[in-house]
Design an enzyme around this catalytic site. Structure first.
Site, PDB file in Angstrom:
ATOM      1  N   PHE A   1       0.238  53.348  97.126  1.00 18.53           N
ATOM      2  CA  PHE A   1       1.424  52.733  96.484  1.00 18.53           C
ATOM      3  C   PHE A   1       1.129  52.515  94.993  1.00 18.53           C
ATOM      4  O   PHE A   1       1.248  51.408  94.466  1.00 18.53           O
ATOM      5  CB  PHE A   1       1.801  51.400  97.152  1.00 18.53           C
ATOM      6  CG  PHE A   1       1.886  51.435  98.657  1.00 18.53           C
ATOM      7  CD1 PHE A   1       3.053  51.867  99.286  1.00 18.53           C
ATOM      8  CD2 PHE A   1       0.814  51.051  99.459  1.00 18.53           C
ATOM      9  CE1 PHE A   1       3.147  51.893 100.676  1.00 18.53           C
ATOM     10  CE2 PHE A   1       0.893  51.075 100.841  1.00 18.53           C
ATOM     11  CZ  PHE A   1       2.065  51.494 101.452  1.00 18.53           C
TER      12      PHE A   1
ATOM     13  N   CYS B   1       3.378  41.124  98.806  1.00 19.16           N
ATOM     14  CA  CYS B   1       4.246  40.353  97.898  1.00 19.16           C
ATOM     15  C   CYS B   1       5.478  39.872  98.656  1.00 19.16           C
ATOM     16  O   CYS B   1       6.490  39.518  98.054  1.00 19.16           O
ATOM     17  CB  CYS B   1       4.635  41.192  96.685  1.00 19.16           C
ATOM     18  SG  CYS B   1       5.516  42.704  97.110  1.00 19.16           S
TER      19      CYS B   1
END
Ligand code: SAH
Length: 398
Positions: A227, A339
């Site tokens: 990512f 997150c």
């Protein structure tokens, strides 16, 4: 001024200074305020608790600007709040080593719904709520006065605006912002940041300290950066002397930015490779091919924006972490992030523990990571702390 009167007992969270008033807590409204206008919040027995911004469409019906009854919410009030946020950044050491940082972190800087990031000489403003929208022009003028900068670009295109019935707006707000791709310098490394189309307001500023930390740990390692987006971690581990770095993302645009940033920092391309695809599939393929690495970074997008999606998200986190543990050489580091607001730090740690167990791996946490200090967490607003990371080291089986 209009008043919003709470049901009996529903003043408790306000007395703890939590800034959100949910629709279910409200008994009635006296007056007819416009969207974003300031309203008084009263307890059922008439005590004035706060001044807040009215959000007629949202389940979060009002957000507190101030708990001080004597405060007047006007331009001068916003000037004081903005000044306090700027002062805080000036006392934080890392602003000396970067020209890109968060200047205003919404509720955690006592300015609900307002995000302002600084990229070199340009401010990028994101307004997320009816209240921040109502005061946007006043705030923009104050930002110019208080920072001495002249350019503000608006990136009010986050999905959460829909909950407030606000349509997206992206474009110049103050000054000449024709230059949409900016160059920032962070700890001596340079990045291109696209403030018009980049994620968030252009860059993952919250990961700044973690980028630096990984740079210190990367020497001589074969690194897999999953990512990778525009290469924040990739560039830093290259700078830290990684032997090889493989950057993976499903977005070809992200990889193009990553490649550009690698060459922009003059790293020889022979230590760096990129792969476009789905991390879930690529990790499986690597497992089947018995590939291995001695540092793996997992920094996926938000799998669970709210607690309602937590279970499904947990399966996603477990899956990629389990595979990463398998691909890791003994002595290797797994640096894994979440997150997701819907998954707290202790739940995240449990997910990682169960991934290691199912992978048949023994591992230790050697460091807990979080968001950089320019993303503070007001103690009355724990929701402001969303980024959690673990550095795990894989042990030799005894
Ligand atoms: N680590 C980055 C930020 C990551 S943002 C940094 O520090 O800057 C999340 C990234 O994951 C985005 O670039 C997005 O394109 C990518 N992404 C989302 N789902 C993916 C998937 N299933 N496989 C690979 N990449 C994915």
């Amino acid at each position: 001024m209009a008043s919003l009167i709470l049901k009996p007992g529903r003043e408790k969270s306000l007395l703890r200074r939590h800034p959100w008033i949910f629709s279910g807590a409200i008994a009635r409204m006296d007056g007819n305020p416009a969207s974003g206008e300031t309203v008084d919040i009263l307890s059922a027995n008439g005590q004035l608790l706060a001044h807040a911004a009215y959000s007629p469409s949202s389940q979060i019906r009002a957000r507190v600007w101030t708990f001080e009854a004597s405060d007047v919410v006007d331009a001068d009030f916003f000037r004081r709040r903005i000044k306090a946020a700027i002062d805080l950044r000036n006392t934080l050491h890392e602003t000396k080593n970067t020209d890109a940082y968060r200047l205003i972190h919404a509720e955690s800087d006592y300015l609900p719904g307002l995000i302002v990031d600084r990229y070199n000489g340009t401010l990028v403003l994101q307004s997320l709520t009816a209240g921040s929208e109502y005061w946007k022009d006043v705030v923009a003028n104050l930002l110019i006065e208080e920072t001495g900068l002249t350019k503000i670009f608006e990136r009010s295109d986050a999905d959460v605006r829909q909950l407030e019935s606000l349509s997206p707006r992206v474009g110049p707000l103050r000054g000449d912002t024709n230059q949409l791709i900016l160059i920032i310098t962070e700890n001596g490394l340079k990045f291109h940041v696209n403030i018009e189309t980049g994620h968030k307001t252009g860059f993952y500023l919250d990961q700044r300290l973690n980028r630096l930390r990984l740079r210190e740990m990367a020497d001589g390692r074969d690194v897999l950066d999953c990512f990778c987006y525009s290469g924040g971690f990739t560039i830093n581990v290259l700078a830290g002397g990684a032997k090889s770095v493989l950057s993976v993302d499903s977005s070809s645009d992200a990889l193009a930015l990553c490649r550009e940033n690698v060459s922009f920092n003059s790293f020889p391309p022979n230590r760096h490779a990129m792969l476009e695809g789905d991390v879930f599939q690529i990790l499986r393929k690597f497992r089947d091919e018995a590939r291995s690495f001695d540092m793996i970074i997992l920094d996926p997008p938000k799998f669970a924006p709210t607690a309602a999606q937590a279970e499904k998200a947990a399966r996603g986190y477990k899956d990629i972490n389990l595979l990463a543990f398998k691909l890791l050489r003994p002595g290797g580091f797994l640096i894994t992030f979440s997150c997701s607001g819907g998954i707290d730090a202790s739940f995240f740690q449990k997910i990682i523990a169960s991934a290691a167990l199912d992978a048949g791996v023994e591992a230790q946490i050697v460091e807990h990571l979080s968001q950089a200090p320019d993303h503070p967490v007001a103690l009355n607003f724990p929701e402001g702390g969303y980024l959690k990371g673990l550095v795990c080291i894989k042990l030799n089986k005894q």
